[in-house]
Motif scaffolding. Structure first.
Motif, PDB file in Angstrom:
ATOM      1  N   THR A 261      31.882  36.987  67.334  1.00 55.96           N
ATOM      2  CA  THR A 261      31.955  36.313  66.026  1.00 55.96           C
ATOM      3  C   THR A 261      30.621  35.784  65.535  1.00 55.96           C
ATOM      4  O   THR A 261      30.575  35.178  64.461  1.00 55.96           O
ATOM      5  CB  THR A 261      32.968  35.145  66.032  1.00 55.96           C
ATOM      6  OG1 THR A 261      32.433  34.030  66.732  1.00 55.96           O
ATOM      7  CG2 THR A 261      34.304  35.559  66.640  1.00 55.96           C
ATOM      8  N   HIS A 284      32.189  33.341  60.744  1.00 54.10           N
ATOM      9  CA  HIS A 284      33.332  34.210  61.006  1.00 54.10           C
ATOM     10  C   HIS A 284      34.143  33.650  62.176  1.00 54.10           C
ATOM     11  O   HIS A 284      33.576  33.131  63.148  1.00 54.10           O
ATOM     12  CB  HIS A 284      32.869  35.628  61.347  1.00 54.10           C
ATOM     13  CG  HIS A 284      32.435  36.422  60.158  1.00 54.10           C
ATOM     14  ND1 HIS A 284      33.320  36.854  59.184  1.00 54.10           N
ATOM     15  CD2 HIS A 284      31.209  36.884  59.789  1.00 54.10           C
ATOM     16  CE1 HIS A 284      32.653  37.543  58.267  1.00 54.10           C
ATOM     17  NE2 HIS A 284      31.369  37.575  58.607  1.00 54.10           N
ATOM     18  N   GLY A 304      33.923  40.841  58.480  1.00 54.53           N
ATOM     19  CA  GLY A 304      34.544  40.288  59.665  1.00 54.53           C
ATOM     20  C   GLY A 304      36.004  40.666  59.771  1.00 54.53           C
ATOM     21  O   GLY A 304      36.675  40.949  58.773  1.00 54.53           O
TER      22      GLY A 304
END
Length: 518
Positions: A261, A284, A304
């Protein structure tokens, strides 16, 4: 309008976690007792109840609620403190069968400021070249009868640590190997200890002299002039799905995006002293499928698996200390796998360390690593963002957050279509929605190409979309869309042309009669 997720909880007095948890536990006990009673089992619980009056929908709703509480109990204690303000937001998704992104209908303040800042909207600008404009990648393939174009080799991936550079401009099948693994020892017994990893992203530098690649948690730089790997960084805790150069001038700043992430920024000039990133972009809550740079060393855009596209400013990146404080915490949906839709919805309204400057919604980032880009600087000033989508459409946003246009792949014509044909063919129909993986906007022409999976055709297809007259409007897509809407509206209002009546005494060809007589 975009929901105000940062505001205090509006219904805090109406929602009590402990009360709801107790109610769910009692209801589940009632259901279990009823099921045991129907099956002939005995229970000593005083809460035994008849199954009459309980529907399957009730059971599904209660089980979903229990699962939401169980997932919440697994969170870290310090995360629960940060998540108190978002509890009302998370509760709204617990009983929902599918999540819908917020619809942005008004310009967002941050995006309007970007459009007025002067960093976007100005046309022109060319990539600066280094080393006296010598393109080493072109020279290497020239030696083997190839002429590479770095722009056409921006990205690729392989299941091995070796990427092969080839020419796509002619029929030459010559390939040049670019190995990113450590040098293999001459001792054959040491072969078992050789590196084994995949390369999921690969791009040339602006001058074609170097290649940056990312794979199984690592990023690399290969110098084509020296014919050796010059950089190797253990960058992420998960797969590196995308990497790129931050600017087209120096080539010193690298960007990597991962399934962990995080987007990390690396300055090669400081890697000798430390393998820590210069900064981290946090926002994200699920893995990142793609990252693309504007080319000015400042702005990035990323896709994302949390079904958002985010715009970043490198001047606002987080420090290593901020990153370490959230490195081991998970803010994504429990058990979510983007390969198997639908998306259950975000668990939190906003990452506590979010430093993105804009968030864009509407597309579907599922099934594969869907890519996103800035519109070309030469014709639009990079004031639009666009992305593929697993729903079979191409989404184009203005920087202010609004969707400017959505192109539907199902309405495209076959590539073999000839405008001079007597009959206008019908658009291609597909039994399933294609998954638009990548899109590319021509730097000089009002044309955009898209590549998608077509399950009904048994493979991938490429489609061409064109905005006729866009360049005459100074690259303003909003103006083009509005003009197209008015023209379609005017066309729909026109009465249909009456059928032509035969003129008395005129000769008429009766093809059907001629066919019958023959």
């Amino acid at each position: 309008m975009q929901p105000n997720w940062d505001s205090p909880q509006a219904n805090e007095d109406d929602y009590d976690d402990d009360l709801d948890r107790n109610q769910v536990q009692v209801s589940l006990q009632d259901i279990l007792n009823s099921v045991f009673a129907v099956g002939g089992a005995h229970t000593n619980s005083p809460n035994g109840a008849n199954v009459t009056g309980i529907s399957l929908q009730d059971i599904r709703r209660l089980l979903s609620s229990a699962g939401a509480f169980d997932a919440a109990e697994d969170d870290d204690e310090d995360y629960e403190e940060e998540d108190d303000d978002d509890e009302g937001f998370r509760s709204s998704f617990r009983s929902a069968s599918s999540w819908r992104p917020p619809e942005i209908t008004e310009p967002q303040k941050e995006g309007v400021e970007l459009l007025n800042s002067g960093d976007f909207g100005r046309h022109g600008g060319k990539a600066q070249k280094r080393n006296n404009n010598i393109n080493v990648a072109r020279l290497i393939l020239d030696r083997t009868r190839g002429r590479p174009n770095p722009s056409s080799h921006r990205e690729d991936y392989a299941a091995t640590p070796t990427v092969y550079m080839t020419n796509i401009s002619d029929d030459s099948q010559t390939q040049t190997a670019i190995p990113f693994s450590d040098h293999r020892p001459t001792n054959r017994l040491a072969y078992a200890y050789d590196e084994s990893f995949g390369i999921w992203s690969c791009r040339f530098s602006a001058d074609g002299n170097e290649v940056v690649a990312g794979g199984s948690g690592k990023i690399f730089v290969y110098d084509l002039l020296a014919n050796r790997r010059t950089v190797k960084i253990a960058a992420h805790a998960d797969d590196v799905n995308s990497c790129c150069w931050a600017d087209t001038a120096s080539g010193n700043v690298l960007i990597s995006a991962s399934d962990d992430t995080f987007i990390k920024v690396w300055d090669r000039r400081s890697l000798g002293a430390s393998q820590k990133p210069s900064g981290v972009l946090i926002g994200h809550t699920e893995g990142i499928t793609y990252v693309s740079a504007k080319g000015d060393g400042r702005y990035l855009v990323s896709n994302g698996k949390d079904q958002t596209m985010r715009l970043w400013d490198l001047r606002r990146m987080r420090s290593s200390e901020d990153f370490e404080s959230v490195q081991r915490k998970r803010y994504g949906a429990s058990g979510f796998d983007y390969r198997y839709p639908p998306y259950p919805g975000p668990r939190v309204a906003k990452h506590p360390k979010d430093c993105s400057i804009m968030t864009y919604y509407g597309h579907s980032v599922m099934r594969t690593l869907i890519r996103c880009h800035f519109s070309p600087m030469e014709t639009t000033g990079a004031k639009y963002l666009y992305s593929g989508s697993s729903d079979g459409r191409i989404h184009i946003w203005s920087l202010d957050g609004r969707v400017v246009q959505i192109l539907d792949r199902s309405k495209t014509l076959p590539m073999s279509f000839d405008p001079s044909d007597p009959e206008f063919p019908s658009p291609r129909s597909s039994s399933g929605k294609p998954c638009v993986r990548d899109v590319s906007w021509h730097s000089q022409e009002p044309v955009i190409m898209s590549a998608a999976w077509e399950t009904s055709y048994g493979g991938s297809t490429v489609a061409r979309h064109e905005w006729k007259g866009l360049l005459k409007m100074c690259g303003s897509l909003e103006t083009w869309v509005e003009k197209d809407r008015l023209e379609r509206q005017e066309t729909s209002r026109r009465p249909s042309a009456p059928q032509r009546r035969p003129i008395p005494g005129a000769f008429e060809d009766d093809e059907e009669d001629d066919d019958d007589t023959e």
